[in-house]
Enzyme design. Structure first.
Site, mmCIF file in Angstrom:
data_model
loop_
_atom_site.group_PDB
_atom_site.id
_atom_site.type_symbol
_atom_site.label_atom_id
_atom_site.label_comp_id
_atom_site.label_asym_id
_atom_site.label_seq_id
_atom_site.Cartn_x
_atom_site.Cartn_y
_atom_site.Cartn_z
ATOM 1 C CG LEU A 191 80.772 33.778 -104.793
ATOM 2 C CD1 LEU A 191 80.179 32.567 -105.802
ATOM 3 C CD2 LEU A 191 81.365 34.863 -105.911
ATOM 4 C CG ASP A 192 79.607 29.310 -99.929
ATOM 5 O OD1 ASP A 192 78.500 29.931 -99.578
ATOM 6 O OD2 ASP A 192 79.564 28.141 -100.276
#
Length: 304
Positions: free
Chosen positions: A48-49
């Site tokens: 997840l960025d």
């Protein structure tokens, strides 16, 4: 100076539903959570960025054997778009490349969104971890180099408008693996004629898992060890979408030792296998029409 205390690691088996904060990489979140549980082995189920917050399922011990199963799962996001501003990365971390006046109505939005549902093509962004000749695209992007990227097929199952005010548009998106929400934001902005970029992103669902059972790192740190361990879900939390069979006696023993067991009629694909209500592994139909072990687990009694 106090001597440095050596960390003692232990066997921990289970799944943690973590609510990752903005500004932290998925790996940093994993390592911090792993230390809180003193887990000897850990992994996540897909990055997840740092810009994004929300659901990041973490696997410890035997659960890591099933982490790859969630890589293919559908995801649900809540996204915030700023209309009228386009960036080179498609999100708020990039450089502004164009601005435009926003003359968009709610009816314009509801007319445009259906164009992006179903099976669509996306061109991966240069600011991504995809590799070209062994080098991540984001490294090339930082040097001002842009290379051609082939479009990729993704599926947008649903887009829901959560709110629209001025130049801010909020959406809920349920999509397949491999979907870039910032590319979707930019494409929607282009379709609206004003451009757009992603300013906030929160993941709320991964497969059958949701934020409803998630916990933050801050909350975990404030818990004592006994309370913290309660937040750890069993290994089979990742497998609830699979059909289940129960085996006993000789059949259970054979399966544990890598041998096939009878496959109940009507079942196909991956199947979770239990003995006395305890997960012993996952099997797949194979030769002779029987169920063959694919992955086996060994769990401590207090962690099953």
């Amino acid at each position: 100076m106090q001597p440095k205390v050596k960390k003692t690691w232990k066997q921990v088996d289970g799944v943690l539903l973590l609510d990752k904060p903005v500004g932290m990489t998925s790996n940093d979140a994993l390592q911090k959570a792993r230390r809180l549980f003193s887990a000897a082995k850990g992994g996540h189920t897909g990055t997840l960025d740092p810009l994004a917050s929300g659901l990041l399922p973490l696997c410890f011990g035997e659960a890591t054997k099933f982490s790859a199963d969630l890589l293919d799962a559908d995801k649900t996001y809540e996204a915030e778009l700023k209309l009228g501003v386009t960036t080179d990365s498609g999100d708020a971390e990039g450089q502004v490349t164009a601005t435009a006046a926003v003359h968009v109505s709610e009816s314009d939005i509801f007319n445009v969104l259906p164009r992006f549902t179903g099976d669509i093509q996306q061109v991966p962004p240069m600011h991504s971890a995809l590799k070209r000749d062994g080098r991540p695209l984001y490294e090339l992007a930082r040097q001002g180099i842009e290379v051609e990227r082939a479009p990729r097929a993704v599926t947008i199952h649903a887009i829901e408008c959560l709110g629209f005010a001025g130049d801010v548009l909020r959406l809920r998106v349920k999509c397949s693996k491999g979907t870039y929400i910032r590319v979707l934001a930019a494409d929607i902005g282009a379709a609206l004629g004003c451009g757009a970029h992603l300013t906030a992103l929160r993941r709320t669902e991964v497969g059958d898992l949701s934020l409803a059972g998630a916990v933050t790192l801050v909350e975990l740190e404030a818990m004592d060890e006994a309370v913290r361990s309660v937040r750890l879900q069993p290994v089979d939390a990742l497998l609830q979408s699979l059909p289940r069979i129960d085996v006993a006696g000789d059949a259970a023993q054979r399966f544990r030792h890598g041998n096939p067991v009878d496959l109940p009629a009507g079942l196909a694909g991956k199947i979770r296998v239990y003995e006395n209500d305890r997960l012993i592994g996952v099997g797949e139909p194979g030769r002779e029409g029987r169920l063959w072990p694919k992955r086996l687990v060994q769990l401590a009694d207090n962690l099953i």
